[in-house]
Write an enzyme that holds these catalytic residues in place. Structure first.
Site, PDB file in Angstrom:
ATOM      1  N   LYS A  20       0.858  -1.215   0.000  1.00 48.61           N
ATOM      2  CA  LYS A  20       0.000   0.000   0.000  1.00 48.61           C
ATOM      3  C   LYS A  20       0.873   1.237   0.000  1.00 48.61           C
ATOM      4  CE  LYS A  20       0.904   1.136   4.559  1.00 48.61           C
ATOM      5  NZ  LYS A  20       1.678   2.283   5.001  1.00 48.61           N
ATOM      6  N   GLY A 111       9.952  -3.058   6.419  1.00 49.45           N
ATOM      7  CA  GLY A 111      10.364  -1.853   7.152  1.00 49.45           C
ATOM      8  C   GLY A 111      10.421  -0.617   6.280  1.00 49.45           C
ATOM      9  N   GLY A 113       7.474   1.031   5.055  1.00 48.16           N
ATOM     10  CA  GLY A 113       6.220   1.791   5.050  1.00 48.16           C
ATOM     11  C   GLY A 113       5.257   1.345   3.963  1.00 48.16           C
ATOM     12  N   LEU A 114       5.609   0.268   3.253  1.00 45.40           N
ATOM     13  CA  LEU A 114       4.739  -0.248   2.198  1.00 45.40           C
ATOM     14  C   LEU A 114       3.767  -1.306   2.727  1.00 45.40           C
ATOM     15  CD1 LEU A 114       7.451  -0.393  -0.608  1.00 45.40           C
ATOM     16  CD2 LEU A 114       5.415   1.063  -0.619  1.00 45.40           C
ATOM     17  N   GLY A 116       4.054  -4.389   3.993  1.00 35.65           N
ATOM     18  CA  GLY A 116       4.145  -5.808   3.612  1.00 35.65           C
ATOM     19  C   GLY A 116       3.798  -6.776   4.737  1.00 35.65           C
ATOM     20  N   SER A 119       0.099  -6.699   5.347  1.00 33.93           N
ATOM     21  CA  SER A 119      -0.638  -7.331   4.254  1.00 33.93           C
ATOM     22  C   SER A 119      -0.524  -8.854   4.346  1.00 33.93           C
ATOM     23  CB  SER A 119      -0.103  -6.839   2.907  1.00 33.93           C
ATOM     24  OG  SER A 119      -0.875  -7.343   1.855  1.00 33.93           O
ATOM     25  N   ASP A 151      -2.317  -1.210  10.382  1.00 33.11           N
ATOM     26  CA  ASP A 151      -2.569  -1.311   8.936  1.00 33.11           C
ATOM     27  C   ASP A 151      -3.365  -2.554   8.559  1.00 33.11           C
ATOM     28  OD1 ASP A 151      -0.884   0.843   8.957  1.00 33.11           O
ATOM     29  OD2 ASP A 151       0.749  -0.134   7.857  1.00 33.11           O
TER      30      ASP A 151
HETATM   31  P1  ATP Z   1       3.921  -0.594   8.213  1.00 26.79           P
HETATM   32  O1  ATP Z   1       3.868   0.348   7.070  1.00 26.79           O
HETATM   33  O2  ATP Z   1       2.781  -1.573   8.242  1.00 26.79           O
HETATM   34  O3  ATP Z   1       4.210   0.055   9.522  1.00 26.79           O
HETATM   35  P2  ATP Z   1       6.379  -1.553   7.122  1.00 26.79           P
HETATM   36  O4  ATP Z   1       5.924  -1.665   5.724  1.00 26.79           O
HETATM   37  O5  ATP Z   1       7.251  -0.386   7.462  1.00 26.79           O
HETATM   38  O6  ATP Z   1       5.117  -1.590   8.057  1.00 26.79           O
HETATM   39  P3  ATP Z   1       6.797  -4.364   7.436  1.00 26.79           P
HETATM   40  O7  ATP Z   1       7.059  -4.842   6.064  1.00 26.79           O
HETATM   41  O8  ATP Z   1       5.446  -4.641   7.985  1.00 26.79           O
HETATM   42  O9  ATP Z   1       7.152  -2.824   7.544  1.00 26.79           O
HETATM   43  O10 ATP Z   1       7.941  -4.960   8.393  1.00 26.79           O
HETATM   44  C1  ATP Z   1       8.274  -4.417   9.641  1.00 26.79           C
HETATM   45  C2  ATP Z   1       9.121  -5.440  10.425  1.00 26.79           C
HETATM   46  O11 ATP Z   1       8.278  -6.534  10.785  1.00 26.79           O
HETATM   47  C3  ATP Z   1      10.247  -6.026   9.605  1.00 26.79           C
HETATM   48  O12 ATP Z   1      11.465  -5.370   9.884  1.00 26.79           O
HETATM   49  C4  ATP Z   1      10.300  -7.511   9.991  1.00 26.79           C
HETATM   50  O13 ATP Z   1      11.361  -7.800  10.873  1.00 26.79           O
HETATM   51  C5  ATP Z   1       8.980  -7.770  10.735  1.00 26.79           C
HETATM   52  N1  ATP Z   1       8.111  -8.743  10.051  1.00 26.79           N
HETATM   53  C6  ATP Z   1       7.419  -9.724  10.616  1.00 26.79           C
HETATM   54  N2  ATP Z   1       6.704 -10.411   9.725  1.00 26.79           N
HETATM   55  C7  ATP Z   1       6.917  -9.846   8.536  1.00 26.79           C
HETATM   56  C8  ATP Z   1       6.459 -10.120   7.212  1.00 26.79           C
HETATM   57  N3  ATP Z   1       5.602 -11.128   6.950  1.00 26.79           N
HETATM   58  N4  ATP Z   1       6.890  -9.326   6.222  1.00 26.79           N
HETATM   59  C9  ATP Z   1       7.727  -8.297   6.480  1.00 26.79           C
HETATM   60  N5  ATP Z   1       8.223  -8.018   7.704  1.00 26.79           N
HETATM   61  C10 ATP Z   1       7.818  -8.769   8.726  1.00 26.79           C
END
Ligand code: ATP
Length: 303
Positions: A20, A111, A113-114, A116, A119, A151
């Site tokens: 997102k 990590g 902000g997308l 992942g 989702s 999210d």
């Molecule tokens: P958001 O925008 O939802 O705050 P984000 O996009 O910045 O999150 P995520 O991809 O959700 O970050 O990942 C944040 C941390 O969560 C990662 O550094 C990782 O160690 C941990 N994590 C746990 N499960 C997952 C997963 N399925 N995918 C990605 N990271 C994960």
């Protein structure tokens, strides 16, 4: 004794889990328990992780078993993965023991902000629920998701939405958003918590819905609504964000913004062809860049 799982899965389902962007992210207050209150326009995009969930027959009595693995980009396997926590939450509500495996092919930078991880968690809730014969409705799954992260309810609903509260209030904004974007990420991981602790809510308190309401109604094509209250805080921790945005503008973006709590930024392009060319040029310079489009509906939702 742990129950034995047979080799052949009873059922298996595969789905894409979209990333997102936040086209607008305002922080409008703080609850007494410290959680920040959002007013944000979330839009799913066509950059995906791919999840495969299998239900396994369990031999004998015992408790449920969950195994989560991942490949592609490095993220935790097992209980450290948000998909594991989602599966545990759902199986905890089901009266019989169940064996479950979740495999994630990871493409969304973690990590960044997308969204992942969120989702993956939402898609796990949707897929496991489907394999179990859909005992829970969308609102129940979204409420479970809210326990996992701000999210997650948005991804359970899976459409462009205005998200408020601590992420639990999700209101669809219709299908009027069709944008060509370029995502750009420099490989740094910005922990959401660190960005929020750098953020001073008193500076933005109360500035909420007005700009976004104009955008949602489609009457304002300018970038006035394109704002992220966390951007300055994130840039204090990671100043390169400012250069990434400037790079996108140099490449032809109409506007550029950080998504979520960073560290990825996105630029808006007039069309997908221009976005594709810009992403290619950025990759030639050694950057992580993807041309993407906004989605009207997550592919993780059942037809
Ligand atoms: P958001 O925008 O939802 O705050 P984000 O996009 O910045 O999150 P995520 O991809 O959700 O970050 O990942 C944040 C941390 O969560 C990662 O550094 C990782 O160690 C941990 N994590 C746990 N499960 C997952 C997963 N399925 N995918 C990605 N990271 C994960």
């Amino acid at each position: 004794m742990a129950p034995l799982a047979a080799r052949e899965p009873l059922q298996r389902v595969t789905s894409l889990a979209p990333a997102k962007v936040n086209l607008s992210l305002r922080i409008i207050g703080r609850r007494p328990d410290g959680y920040h209150l959002l007013d944000s326009l979330f839009v799913p995009i066509d950059l995906y992780d791919e999840l495969t969930v299998e239900l396994l027959p369990l031999m004998g009595a015992g408790s449920s078993t969950i195994a989560v693995t991942a490949d592609g980009i490095d993220v935790p396997s097992g209980p450290g993965n948000l998909a594991y926590r989602a599966a545990a939450l759902l199986l905890g509500a089901v009266p019989r023991p169940i064996g479950l495996t979740v495999h994630i092919h990871k493409r969304i930078p973690p990590g960044s902000g997308l969204g992942g991880g969120s989702s993956d968690a939402a898609t796990t809730l949707l897929l496991v629920n489907r394999l179990l014969g859909a005992p829970y409705g969308t609102e129940e799954l979204a409420a479970m998701g809210a326990q996992l992260g701000a999210d997650v309810p948005f991804f359970v609903h899976g459409y462009p939405a205005r998200v408020r509260g601590v992420g639990e209030q999700v209101a669809g904004v219709g299908n009027g958003i069709g944008l060509a974007l370029v995502l750009c990420w420099d490989g740094s991981i910005l922990p959401t918590r660190a960005v929020y602790s750098q953020f001073d809510v008193s500076l933005t308190m109360g500035q909420g819905a007005s700009n976004m309401a104009t955008f949602v109604s489609g009457s304002d094509a300018s970038s006035e609504w394109l704002v992220n209250d966390l951007e300055a805080a994130a840039a204090q921790i990671h100043p390169n964000l400012v250069s990434l945005k400037a790079t996108l503008m140099e490449q032809g973006a109409q506007a550029a913004l950080m998504t979520g709590s960073g560290s990825a930024v996105f630029g808006i392009w007039p069309d997908a062809t221009g976005a594709g060319k810009a992403a290619r040029r950025l990759r030639e310079q050694g950057m992580w860049a993807e041309a993407v489009q906004t989605l009207e509906r997550s592919p993780a939702l059942e037809d």
